[in-house]
Every structure is written in structure tokens, then in C-alpha cells.
Design a protein around this motif. Sequence first.
Motif, mmCIF file in Angstrom:
data_model
loop_
_atom_site.group_PDB
_atom_site.id
_atom_site.type_symbol
_atom_site.label_atom_id
_atom_site.label_comp_id
_atom_site.label_asym_id
_atom_site.label_seq_id
_atom_site.Cartn_x
_atom_site.Cartn_y
_atom_site.Cartn_z
ATOM 1 N N VAL A 41 22.400 23.617 34.140
ATOM 2 C CA VAL A 41 22.204 24.023 35.531
ATOM 3 C C VAL A 41 21.097 25.060 35.713
ATOM 4 C CG1 VAL A 41 24.586 23.508 36.157
ATOM 5 C CG2 VAL A 41 23.980 25.828 35.454
ATOM 6 N N ARG A 42 20.596 25.627 34.629
ATOM 7 C CA ARG A 42 19.587 26.693 34.739
ATOM 8 C C ARG A 42 18.387 26.285 35.575
ATOM 9 N NH1 ARG A 42 19.776 27.712 28.897
ATOM 10 N NH2 ARG A 42 21.684 28.906 28.778
ATOM 11 N N HIS A 43 17.911 25.070 35.397
ATOM 12 C CA HIS A 43 16.678 24.643 36.063
ATOM 13 C C HIS A 43 16.829 24.536 37.578
ATOM 14 C CE1 HIS A 43 18.792 20.816 35.743
ATOM 15 N NE2 HIS A 43 18.021 20.383 36.710
ATOM 16 N N ARG A 44 18.045 24.389 38.088
ATOM 17 C CA ARG A 44 18.214 24.240 39.536
ATOM 18 C C ARG A 44 18.946 25.407 40.191
ATOM 19 N NH1 ARG A 44 22.227 20.414 37.592
ATOM 20 N NH2 ARG A 44 24.273 21.109 38.320
ATOM 21 N N LEU A 45 19.413 26.337 39.399
ATOM 22 C CA LEU A 45 20.231 27.420 39.930
ATOM 23 C C LEU A 45 19.479 28.300 40.929
ATOM 24 C CD1 LEU A 45 23.035 28.623 39.835
ATOM 25 C CD2 LEU A 45 22.279 30.083 37.965
ATOM 26 N N ALA A 46 18.249 28.676 40.645
ATOM 27 C CA ALA A 46 17.495 29.547 41.557
ATOM 28 C C ALA A 46 17.304 28.868 42.911
ATOM 29 C CB ALA A 46 16.151 29.922 40.952
ATOM 30 N N ALA A 47 16.974 27.601 42.907
ATOM 31 C CA ALA A 47 16.789 26.874 44.174
ATOM 32 C C ALA A 47 18.093 26.790 44.953
ATOM 33 C CB ALA A 47 16.233 25.481 43.905
ATOM 34 N N GLU A 48 19.199 26.532 44.272
ATOM 35 C CA GLU A 48 20.486 26.441 44.958
ATOM 36 C C GLU A 48 20.909 27.794 45.534
ATOM 37 O OE1 GLU A 48 23.431 24.522 42.516
ATOM 38 O OE2 GLU A 48 22.240 22.699 42.371
ATOM 39 N N CYS A 49 20.668 28.859 44.794
ATOM 40 C CA CYS A 49 20.985 30.200 45.303
ATOM 41 C C CYS A 49 20.098 30.521 46.506
ATOM 42 C CB CYS A 49 20.793 31.249 44.215
ATOM 43 S SG CYS A 49 22.053 31.191 42.928
ATOM 44 N N GLY A 50 18.828 30.174 46.423
ATOM 45 C CA GLY A 50 17.907 30.400 47.541
ATOM 46 C C GLY A 50 18.331 29.642 48.783
ATOM 47 N N THR A 51 18.778 28.401 48.609
ATOM 48 C CA THR A 51 19.254 27.602 49.742
ATOM 49 C C THR A 51 20.477 28.246 50.377
ATOM 50 O OG1 THR A 51 18.374 25.570 48.780
ATOM 51 C CG2 THR A 51 20.121 25.320 50.409
ATOM 52 N N ALA A 52 21.411 28.705 49.545
ATOM 53 C CA ALA A 52 22.615 29.350 50.069
ATOM 54 C C ALA A 52 22.264 30.631 50.823
ATOM 55 C CB ALA A 52 23.591 29.649 48.936
ATOM 56 N N LEU A 53 21.373 31.444 50.269
ATOM 57 C CA LEU A 53 20.982 32.686 50.938
ATOM 58 C C LEU A 53 20.250 32.407 52.244
ATOM 59 C CD1 LEU A 53 19.925 34.870 47.905
ATOM 60 C CD2 LEU A 53 21.855 35.247 49.446
ATOM 61 N N ALA A 54 19.412 31.361 52.271
ATOM 62 C CA ALA A 54 18.709 31.003 53.499
ATOM 63 C C ALA A 54 19.700 30.619 54.586
ATOM 64 C CB ALA A 54 17.735 29.864 53.229
ATOM 65 N N ARG A 55 20.742 29.891 54.219
ATOM 66 C CA ARG A 55 21.760 29.506 55.199
ATOM 67 C C ARG A 55 22.511 30.729 55.725
ATOM 68 N NH1 ARG A 55 25.605 25.005 53.421
ATOM 69 N NH2 ARG A 55 26.001 24.986 55.648
ATOM 70 N N ILE A 56 22.813 31.674 54.841
ATOM 71 C CA ILE A 56 23.495 32.902 55.265
ATOM 72 C C ILE A 56 22.620 33.672 56.249
ATOM 73 C CG2 ILE A 56 24.253 35.192 54.478
ATOM 74 C CD1 ILE A 56 25.204 33.721 51.881
ATOM 75 N N HIS A 57 21.341 33.815 55.928
ATOM 76 C CA HIS A 57 20.438 34.597 56.772
ATOM 77 C C HIS A 57 20.071 33.879 58.064
ATOM 78 C CE1 HIS A 57 19.786 38.144 54.282
ATOM 79 N NE2 HIS A 57 20.038 37.328 53.283
ATOM 80 N N ALA A 58 20.313 32.593 58.147
ATOM 81 C CA ALA A 58 20.033 31.831 59.367
ATOM 82 C C ALA A 58 21.217 31.832 60.328
ATOM 83 C CB ALA A 58 19.656 30.398 59.008
ATOM 84 N N MET A 59 22.342 32.387 59.904
ATOM 85 C CA MET A 59 23.539 32.405 60.756
ATOM 86 C C MET A 59 23.310 33.235 62.010
ATOM 87 S SD MET A 59 26.562 32.968 57.942
ATOM 88 C CE MET A 59 27.747 33.374 59.200
ATOM 89 N N ASP A 60 23.946 32.827 63.093
ATOM 90 C CA ASP A 60 23.928 33.613 64.322
ATOM 91 C C ASP A 60 24.904 34.777 64.135
ATOM 92 O OD1 ASP A 60 23.930 34.671 66.857
ATOM 93 O OD2 ASP A 60 24.943 32.961 67.776
ATOM 94 N N ALA A 61 24.367 35.972 64.043
ATOM 95 C CA ALA A 61 25.190 37.146 63.776
ATOM 96 C C ALA A 61 25.665 37.822 65.058
ATOM 97 C CB ALA A 61 24.411 38.141 62.920
#
Length: 75
Positions: A41-61
Amino acid sequence: MPHVKAGLDDADGRGLGFVTERVPGEVLGRKINTEPRFAAVRHRLAAECGTALARIHAMDASGLPFLMHCPPDVH
């Protein structure tokens, strides 16, 4: 979620922020980078974490008034 113990502001000389209680756990960085069981999973982990963080930061707060808004120029 850890409880906030103190708030920081410009008068503290550390900028805006919070001091929270300690949350037990472990740091996984070294394990993920060195243990063979994470090799697949090492090769895709950074991208998956980045996607998750982008979704968190795109939330309507707007419905989360306990979150503090800091303009981009405030660190």
C-alpha cells in the motif's frame, strides 16, 4: 476527539492554536515505511491520505460553530 486544555493567541507569542489533552496511540510513519506488511500500500497511501484530507477541508463548516476560521494568511 481530545479535549482542548488551553487556547493560544498572539499574546502567547506562539500564534493562534490550541493545547489538547494527550491521546494514546502510536506513530505509524516508521512502521508504514519499513515493515514488509505495508509494502503493497505504500505507493498509494499518500494519494489516498491527500484525497481524504481534501474531502475534510471541502466540508461546509457553517454547521460546526466550534471550529475556528483562520484566514489563509494566519498561521
